[in-house]
Design a protein around this motif. Structure first.
Motif, PDB file in Angstrom:
ATOM      1  N   GLN A 174     -15.497   7.612  -1.275  1.00  0.00           N
ATOM      2  CA  GLN A 174     -14.096   7.418  -0.918  1.00  0.00           C
ATOM      3  C   GLN A 174     -13.708   8.546   0.012  1.00  0.00           C
ATOM      4  O   GLN A 174     -14.069   9.688  -0.213  1.00  0.00           O
ATOM      5  CB  GLN A 174     -13.242   7.459  -2.194  1.00  0.00           C
ATOM      6  N   GLU A 175     -12.983   8.219   1.066  1.00  0.00           N
ATOM      7  CA  GLU A 175     -12.581   9.299   1.954  1.00  0.00           C
ATOM      8  C   GLU A 175     -11.381   8.920   2.802  1.00  0.00           C
ATOM      9  O   GLU A 175     -11.151   7.765   3.108  1.00  0.00           O
ATOM     10  CB  GLU A 175     -13.734   9.737   2.863  1.00  0.00           C
TER      11      GLU A 175
ATOM     12  N   GLU B 185      -6.777   9.012  -7.101  1.00  0.00           N
ATOM     13  CA  GLU B 185      -5.983   8.443  -6.013  1.00  0.00           C
ATOM     14  C   GLU B 185      -6.837   8.124  -4.791  1.00  0.00           C
ATOM     15  O   GLU B 185      -6.426   7.357  -3.923  1.00  0.00           O
ATOM     16  CB  GLU B 185      -4.842   9.400  -5.627  1.00  0.00           C
ATOM     17  N   LEU B 186      -8.028   8.696  -4.711  1.00  0.00           N
ATOM     18  CA  LEU B 186      -8.889   8.355  -3.574  1.00  0.00           C
ATOM     19  C   LEU B 186      -9.395   6.914  -3.673  1.00  0.00           C
ATOM     20  O   LEU B 186      -9.987   6.397  -2.726  1.00  0.00           O
ATOM     21  CB  LEU B 186     -10.033   9.361  -3.422  1.00  0.00           C
ATOM     22  N   SER B 187      -9.143   6.246  -4.808  1.00  0.00           N
ATOM     23  CA  SER B 187      -9.466   4.819  -4.900  1.00  0.00           C
ATOM     24  C   SER B 187      -8.761   4.025  -3.811  1.00  0.00           C
ATOM     25  O   SER B 187      -9.211   2.955  -3.429  1.00  0.00           O
ATOM     26  CB  SER B 187      -9.028   4.247  -6.247  1.00  0.00           C
ATOM     27  N   TRP B 188      -7.634   4.529  -3.333  1.00  0.00           N
ATOM     28  CA  TRP B 188      -6.901   3.818  -2.273  1.00  0.00           C
ATOM     29  C   TRP B 188      -7.535   4.055  -0.909  1.00  0.00           C
ATOM     30  O   TRP B 188      -7.089   3.493   0.087  1.00  0.00           O
ATOM     31  CB  TRP B 188      -5.441   4.293  -2.220  1.00  0.00           C
ATOM     32  N   PHE B 189      -8.538   4.922  -0.847  1.00  0.00           N
ATOM     33  CA  PHE B 189      -9.086   5.309   0.456  1.00  0.00           C
ATOM     34  C   PHE B 189     -10.598   5.114   0.496  1.00  0.00           C
ATOM     35  O   PHE B 189     -11.354   6.083   0.439  1.00  0.00           O
ATOM     36  CB  PHE B 189      -8.741   6.775   0.750  1.00  0.00           C
ATOM     37  N   PRO B 190     -11.051   3.870   0.569  1.00  0.00           N
ATOM     38  CA  PRO B 190     -12.496   3.648   0.617  1.00  0.00           C
ATOM     39  C   PRO B 190     -13.078   4.180   1.924  1.00  0.00           C
ATOM     40  O   PRO B 190     -12.419   4.147   2.962  1.00  0.00           O
ATOM     41  CB  PRO B 190     -12.616   2.124   0.553  1.00  0.00           C
TER      42      PRO B 190
ATOM     43  N   ARG C 257       0.823  -1.211   0.000  1.00  0.00           N
ATOM     44  CA  ARG C 257       0.000   0.000   0.000  1.00  0.00           C
ATOM     45  C   ARG C 257       0.860   1.265   0.000  1.00  0.00           C
ATOM     46  O   ARG C 257       0.659   2.166  -0.809  1.00  0.00           O
ATOM     47  CB  ARG C 257      -0.908  -0.022   1.233  1.00  0.00           C
TER      48      ARG C 257
ATOM     49  N   MET D 235      -5.215  -2.336  -0.445  1.00  0.00           N
ATOM     50  CA  MET D 235      -6.349  -1.754   0.271  1.00  0.00           C
ATOM     51  C   MET D 235      -6.447  -2.302   1.670  1.00  0.00           C
ATOM     52  O   MET D 235      -7.224  -3.198   1.932  1.00  0.00           O
ATOM     53  CB  MET D 235      -7.645  -2.106  -0.462  1.00  0.00           C
TER      54      MET D 235
ATOM     55  N   ARG E  91     -16.064  -1.772   2.950  1.00  0.00           N
ATOM     56  CA  ARG E  91     -16.206  -0.554   2.144  1.00  0.00           C
ATOM     57  C   ARG E  91     -17.591   0.052   2.249  1.00  0.00           C
ATOM     58  O   ARG E  91     -17.897   1.005   1.528  1.00  0.00           O
ATOM     59  CB  ARG E  91     -15.900  -0.856   0.670  1.00  0.00           C
TER      60      ARG E  91
ATOM     61  N   ASP F   3      -7.802  -7.138  -5.384  1.00  0.00           N
ATOM     62  CA  ASP F   3      -6.686  -6.731  -4.528  1.00  0.00           C
ATOM     63  C   ASP F   3      -5.871  -7.956  -4.149  1.00  0.00           C
ATOM     64  O   ASP F   3      -6.341  -9.088  -4.269  1.00  0.00           O
ATOM     65  CB  ASP F   3      -7.214  -6.035  -3.267  1.00  0.00           C
TER      66      ASP F   3
END
Lengths: 474, 171
Positions: free
Chosen positions: A231-232, B160-165, A195, B13, A384, A409
């Motif tokens: 997404q956040e 890049e927010l794809s990495w931050f669900p 990551r 993730m 999610r 993933d």
């Protein structure tokens, strides 16, 4: 999706994916210890990475960079080349997985035809970010401490102030936040090597900006919402709406209906969580009303980027008819043309393909929640499920149909591989059909219990704005 | 490291920072576990324009509390007692992060679950006053924190927010 398709995905991990990811993993391990003091394993890992891209246009430059790094002369230029090489390898994994998925679903995808623009010179803000990223890479994740994390602050503040640099600012902030939270990293039981290397690599590439964004085309027409993904991280939130733009809307491929995304985002802080995040997106009332009311939208002259992203302008959209996302998923998803993937975004995390699942059995066991279609199980990614929407694990366990985003993933052997992220669901509760979608609470929660819970913690957005007004502008 | 950890390291993730749990912000608008300290800002009970900047360091248990104008808090003397600002800060940290995580971060030696701020200071026992006060750095973190609310919203994609669900956290 049918069970046979899920079988196809599960059993058909494309050739080379495992090998490519093994190269990436060894690079990521080397990075964990730092490129400033490579052990023989690390040296071998970098050589392997250079070897993996040797047949590409990057080959010679990557090999030279690896030679320099292993000889102890680690400059920013070399690190940028390492990032490019890792990106190329992961990009190939993305392509293979995406092709397999498109083939399995029978999904047509547009080809990327937009010209590649030359790199623009990096300005001082980007160079400051790059120099922090270089420090991280030299030190290695294991040696990251508070001082090294704090060193990001100045570069970050400058980038945040520039709206054209939002992409890298949001990414760096997300990475710095994770490092700050886990510092000193040496005390962590395990380090998220893949990551963090992902985030570092993409940040590094974003410090080398393209000279301009790919030119959009202009489209109009009816937009049918499939669902919304949220997404956040602590300081940013993005609502990504997956939708079908009906045929005849202009631009290239106008004769076909197309899958598009609408992205609306806002800055926030960590204490703004749950349904309150919708308040931050209040600049887009027509979009939010369409999500909450499950309406189609009529849009006029909106820019559509070559990657399928529609640049939202709320005043150029009008609410349309009530439209059931399940009907859209059932009827339109198979026909719609999927967008091309921008070269830089080619990474497995970018795979978020909307699909419809129905006629499944829900299985709950030690492996978590799964849907079994024709005897084949697909994992449901309940981690999610956002706090700002009504779908919960408990409700999914009673569901009979689901709109989800297919994601991938991990790796071929250890998994988790393919999973589905629910963004819409149907269930029968007390003999009545209940439909739930992530965007249902876009105009505020419709569940009285949730409304009450939100009220209990007060209006956090207003509260913080008041504090900001009092303390920031003195 | 077992097979699960190895697989975890090979994922893009994974959630490194848990989602904060919702809490009231009026009394303690800002709390964070960063720079080796549990630190944050506590609203003054009497003056709406004043805030207290409070912190307790993990492991060393050095404490500090002063106003944003650098006046030391009269209630904090080190030793066995924390001031009301520090206990309020610890209370809200427990709401936001969960007692378990706060205890682990501070390296508390207690097997009991901490549910209120006072229990944290009971578990710590003796605190000492910090030699150099981190108040200025913490207050600047708070101002930086608030500045996010001034940033304009955007419609350009942020891939890049794809990495931050998003995650629900506890609800």
């Amino acid at each position: 999706m049918r069970g046979a398709q899920l079988d196809d995905l599960r059993d058909g991990v494309p050739a080379g994916v495992a090998e490519a990811l093994a190269v990436v993993d060894r690079f990521d391990q080397a990075m964990t210890g730092g490129f400033g003091r490579l052990d023989p394993q690390g040296t071998a890992a970098l050589a392997e990475l250079a070897g993996a891209v040797s047949a590409t246009p990057l080959g010679a430059a990557a090999a030279e960079a690896v030679d320099k790094v292993t000889a102890g002369s680690v400059g920013e230029e070399q690190l940028l080349l390492l990032a490019a090489a890792r990106t190329a390898v992961v990009g190939a994994v993305h392509d293979a997985l995406r092709d397999r998925l498109d083939g399995t679903l029978g999904r047509d995808r547009a080809q990327w035809t937009a010209p590649t623009t030359a790199a623009a010179p990096a300005d001082g803000r980007l160079l400051a970010a790059r120099s922090w990223l270089a420090e991280l890479a030299l030190a290695g994740w294991r040696n990251v401490d508070h001082d090294l994390v704090s060193a990001s602050q100045q570069a970050l503040t400058a980038l945040l102030a520039d709206p054209t640099r939002r992409r890298i600012a949001v990414l760096l902030d997300g990475l710095a936040n994770e490092l700050r939270y886990t510092s000193p990293v040496a005390t962590m039981e395990r380090i998220p090597a893949r990551r963090w290397a992902d985030l570092w690599t993409r940040s590094m590439l974003l410090t080398s900006p393209q000279s301009g964004p790919a030119a959009p085309e202009t489209v109009s027409g009816r937009l049918l919402i499939v669902g919304a993904d949220v997404q956040e991280h602590a300081t940013a939130v993005q609502m990504q709406v997956h939708a079908v733009l009906e045929a005849g809307g202009g631009g290239s491929d106008a004769d076909r209906s197309r899958l598009v995304r609408v992205n609306v985002s806002a800055a926030k802080v960590d204490t703004i969580v749950g349904p309150v995040v919708w308040q931050l997106l209040a600049d887009h009332p027509v979009l939010l009303a369409a999500l909450a009311g499950r309406l189609s939208l009529d849009v006029t002259d909106l820019p559509l980027l070559p990657g399928g992203d529609l640049l939202w302008r709320d005043d150029q959209a009008r609410p349309g008819e009530p439209t059931d996302p399940f009907a859209v998923a059932r009827v339109q998803l198979g026909e719609a043309l999927a967008p091309a993937v921008p070269p830089l975004d080619r990474h497995p995390v970018a795979i978020a393909e909307p699909v419809l699942l129905e006629g499944y059995t829900v299985v709950t066991d030690d492996d978590g929640l799964g849907f079994e279609v024709d005897g084949t199980r697909v994992a449901v990614d309940v981690d999610r499920l956002p706090g700002c929407g009504p779908i919960t694990t408990e409700l999914l366990a009673k569901s009979s149909a689901c709109i989800g985003l297919l994601r991938w993933d991990g790796d071929a052997a250890a998994g988790p591989g393919w999973s589905v992220q629910p963004i819409g669901m149907q269930a029968t509760v007390k003999r009545k059909q209940v439909d739930l979608h992530t965007g249902d609470w876009a105009q505020g929660p419709t569940d009285p219990k949730v409304t009450k819970a939100v009220a209990r913690s007060g209006d956090s957005v207003a509260m913080l704005r008041e504090r900001a007004g009092r303390l920031l502008r003195k | 490291m077992d097979a699960d950890d190895a697989a975890w390291q090979r994922r893009s993730m994974v959630r490194v920072v848990p989602t904060a749990r919702p809490r009231k912000l009026a009394k303690v608008p800002f709390v964070e576990m960063a720079d080796g300290r549990l630190q944050g800002v506590v609203s003054s009970g009497s003056d709406i324009g004043r805030v207290y900047v409070s912190s307790v360091a993990a492991g060393s248990y050095e404490v500090s509390c002063s106003t944003n104008n650098n006046r030391p808090c009269g209630g904090l003397r080190g030793g066995d007692y924390a001031c009301n600002h520090l206990t309020a800060l610890a209370d809200e940290a427990i709401v936001q992060y969960g007692g378990d995580r706060v205890a682990r971060f501070l390296r508390l030696e207690t097997n009991d679950e901490v549910t209120i701020g006072n229990e944290i200071f009971w578990a710590i026992g003796r605190t000492t006053l910090a030699g150099t006060s981190p108040a200025a750095a913490v207050f600047s973190r708070f101002l930086h924190h608030l500045s996010y609310l001034d940033l304009p919203a955007a419609v350009e994609p942020l891939p890049e927010l794809s990495w931050f669900p998003a995650g629900a956290g506890a609800r």
